[in-house]
Design a protein around this motif. Structure first.
Motif, PDB file in Angstrom:
ATOM      1  N   TYR A   1     -35.699 -19.792  24.176  1.00  0.00           N
ATOM      2  CA  TYR A   1     -35.133 -21.370  24.481  1.00  0.00           C
ATOM      3  C   TYR A   1     -34.739 -21.890  25.677  1.00  0.00           C
ATOM      4  O   TYR A   1     -33.777 -21.836  25.567  1.00  0.00           O
ATOM      5  N   PRO A   2     -35.341 -23.277  25.643  1.00  0.00           N
ATOM      6  CA  PRO A   2     -34.678 -24.028  26.990  1.00  0.00           C
ATOM      7  C   PRO A   2     -33.434 -24.625  26.913  1.00  0.00           C
ATOM      8  O   PRO A   2     -32.274 -24.110  27.551  1.00  0.00           O
ATOM      9  N   TYR A   3     -32.763 -25.031  25.375  1.00  0.00           N
ATOM     10  CA  TYR A   3     -31.386 -24.977  25.247  1.00  0.00           C
ATOM     11  C   TYR A   3     -30.725 -23.549  25.651  1.00  0.00           C
ATOM     12  O   TYR A   3     -29.900 -23.834  25.803  1.00  0.00           O
ATOM     13  N   LEU A   4     -31.011 -23.024  25.024  1.00  0.00           N
ATOM     14  CA  LEU A   4     -30.454 -21.617  25.255  1.00  0.00           C
ATOM     15  C   LEU A   4     -30.493 -21.118  26.975  1.00  0.00           C
ATOM     16  O   LEU A   4     -28.833 -20.611  27.362  1.00  0.00           O
ATOM     17  N   GLN A   5     -31.193 -21.379  27.420  1.00  0.00           N
ATOM     18  CA  GLN A   5     -31.260 -20.876  29.086  1.00  0.00           C
ATOM     19  C   GLN A   5     -29.872 -22.101  28.816  1.00  0.00           C
ATOM     20  O   GLN A   5     -29.588 -21.046  30.341  1.00  0.00           O
TER      21      GLN A   5
ATOM     22  N   THR B   1     -26.818 -36.602  33.969  1.00  0.00           N
ATOM     23  CA  THR B   1     -27.032 -35.830  35.712  1.00  0.00           C
ATOM     24  C   THR B   1     -26.934 -33.961  35.552  1.00  0.00           C
ATOM     25  O   THR B   1     -27.881 -33.543  36.450  1.00  0.00           O
ATOM     26  N   LEU B   2     -26.692 -33.502  34.358  1.00  0.00           N
ATOM     27  CA  LEU B   2     -26.821 -32.088  34.332  1.00  0.00           C
ATOM     28  C   LEU B   2     -28.234 -31.567  33.634  1.00  0.00           C
ATOM     29  O   LEU B   2     -29.013 -31.368  34.487  1.00  0.00           O
ATOM     30  N   ALA B   3     -28.928 -32.743  33.050  1.00  0.00           N
ATOM     31  CA  ALA B   3     -30.242 -33.187  32.516  1.00  0.00           C
ATOM     32  C   ALA B   3     -31.584 -32.741  34.291  1.00  0.00           C
ATOM     33  O   ALA B   3     -32.040 -31.976  34.157  1.00  0.00           O
TER      34      ALA B   3
ATOM     35  N   ALA C   1     -31.687 -34.438  26.000  1.00  0.00           N
ATOM     36  CA  ALA C   1     -31.188 -34.078  24.344  1.00  0.00           C
ATOM     37  C   ALA C   1     -31.442 -31.936  24.982  1.00  0.00           C
ATOM     38  O   ALA C   1     -30.520 -31.178  24.092  1.00  0.00           O
ATOM     39  N   THR C   2     -31.710 -31.919  25.534  1.00  0.00           N
ATOM     40  CA  THR C   2     -31.522 -29.972  26.021  1.00  0.00           C
ATOM     41  C   THR C   2     -30.473 -29.325  26.514  1.00  0.00           C
ATOM     42  O   THR C   2     -29.348 -29.173  25.369  1.00  0.00           O
ATOM     43  N   VAL C   3     -29.898 -30.377  26.905  1.00  0.00           N
ATOM     44  CA  VAL C   3     -28.220 -30.549  27.937  1.00  0.00           C
ATOM     45  C   VAL C   3     -27.196 -30.782  26.981  1.00  0.00           C
ATOM     46  O   VAL C   3     -26.885 -29.789  26.476  1.00  0.00           O
ATOM     47  N   GLN C   4     -27.612 -31.496  25.822  1.00  0.00           N
ATOM     48  CA  GLN C   4     -26.543 -32.261  24.646  1.00  0.00           C
ATOM     49  C   GLN C   4     -26.976 -30.863  23.516  1.00  0.00           C
ATOM     50  O   GLN C   4     -25.289 -30.849  23.540  1.00  0.00           O
ATOM     51  N   LYS C   5     -27.716 -30.261  23.449  1.00  0.00           N
ATOM     52  CA  LYS C   5     -27.575 -29.168  22.584  1.00  0.00           C
ATOM     53  C   LYS C   5     -26.941 -28.229  23.408  1.00  0.00           C
ATOM     54  O   LYS C   5     -25.815 -27.254  22.036  1.00  0.00           O
TER      55      LYS C   5
END
Length: 115
Positions: free
Chosen positions: A2-6, A31-33, A41-45
């Protein structure tokens, strides 16, 4: 994966390498995104996972900060090292390498790396 795990893995490795020092504020989520070319939302997760692991702490509207616990960083680095070492050895054994061959490979690698 999953992208959030990467993203979790990338940020964790960045922290464990020491790019962000103890207590340092992390870049904003947006910035991280942008850096990771993903949705905020992926970075937040991903950050929530790192927070649960004790690697970062949230300070509300101030953002996320790297833990101030050097002990925690060392613990997580060693945990990561142990996982990677286990995977490496399992793969080498699958390929039929003996303990003696593996030790020789490591010795040769270290010798060439230090030249």
């Amino acid at each position: 994966m999953y992208p959030y795990l990467q993203i979790t893995s990338v940020i964790r490795a960045t922290i464990l390498r020491g790019k962000y020092v103890l207590g340092q504020q992390m870049p904003p989520i947006r910035t991280l995104a942008e850096m990771e070319k993903c949705n905020p939302a992926t970075v937040q997760k991903a950050l929530k996972i790192l927070e649960k692991q004790g690697l970062i702490v949230s300070r509300g509207s101030k953002g996320y900060f790297v833990t101030e616990s050097e002990k925690k960083i060392i613990e997580l680095r060693n945990l990561h090292l142990n996982r990677l070492t286990k995977i490496l050895f399992e793969k080498l054994y699958e390929l039929g390498f003996s303990d003696t061959e593996i030790i020789k490979m490591f010795e040769e690698y270290v010798a060439t790396k230090n030249k």
